[in-house]
Design a protein around this motif. Sequence first.
Motif, mmCIF file in Angstrom:
data_model
loop_
_atom_site.group_PDB
_atom_site.id
_atom_site.type_symbol
_atom_site.label_atom_id
_atom_site.label_comp_id
_atom_site.label_asym_id
_atom_site.label_seq_id
_atom_site.Cartn_x
_atom_site.Cartn_y
_atom_site.Cartn_z
ATOM 1 N N GLU A 271 37.875 29.608 59.728
ATOM 2 C CA GLU A 271 39.282 29.908 59.489
ATOM 3 C C GLU A 271 39.530 30.090 57.994
ATOM 4 O O GLU A 271 38.880 29.472 57.173
ATOM 5 N N SER A 272 40.503 30.920 57.680
ATOM 6 C CA SER A 272 40.888 31.079 56.286
ATOM 7 C C SER A 272 41.909 30.002 55.934
ATOM 8 O O SER A 272 42.448 29.326 56.805
ATOM 9 N N ARG B 104 44.374 27.572 58.227
ATOM 10 C CA ARG B 104 44.217 26.115 58.214
ATOM 11 C C ARG B 104 45.534 25.434 57.884
ATOM 12 O O ARG B 104 45.906 24.442 58.502
ATOM 13 N N ILE B 105 46.252 25.983 56.894
ATOM 14 C CA ILE B 105 47.536 25.392 56.504
ATOM 15 C C ILE B 105 48.534 25.527 57.653
ATOM 16 O O ILE B 105 49.268 24.586 57.964
ATOM 17 N N ARG B 106 48.566 26.703 58.301
ATOM 18 C CA ARG B 106 49.468 26.902 59.434
ATOM 19 C C ARG B 106 49.154 25.928 60.560
ATOM 20 O O ARG B 106 50.053 25.299 61.132
ATOM 21 N N ASN B 107 47.868 25.759 60.885
ATOM 22 C CA ASN B 107 47.482 24.813 61.936
ATOM 23 C C ASN B 107 47.851 23.388 61.552
ATOM 24 O O ASN B 107 48.304 22.607 62.396
#
Length: 96
Positions: A42-43, A47-50
């Motif tokens: 993942e970019s 990762r931040i969104r998840n």
Amino acid sequence: MRVWVLKRGINPDGDSSYTYFEDFRLERTRHLSNGVNFLSQESWPERIRNWLIRAGIFSVIIFVLSVIFMGFITALYLLPIWGSILFAYWLVQNKK
């Protein structure tokens, strides 16, 4: 055709430097698999969104549990008041 590569590395037994032969096809396959793993990772925005989605779900769960807990505590707090009202109602009904 098999190609052997002469490499230098660190010996796990403690020898600081030694030379060994390695199969070039295995080395190339290892690099290709690392490239595939790198491409499937993942970019940072994903990762931040998840992470934000998980944090939001966790905060909603905490909020719901706190509302339920406060309702339970309120019910325990009001239990003597409701009990006395019901007891007075029962006494009035039995007198008639």
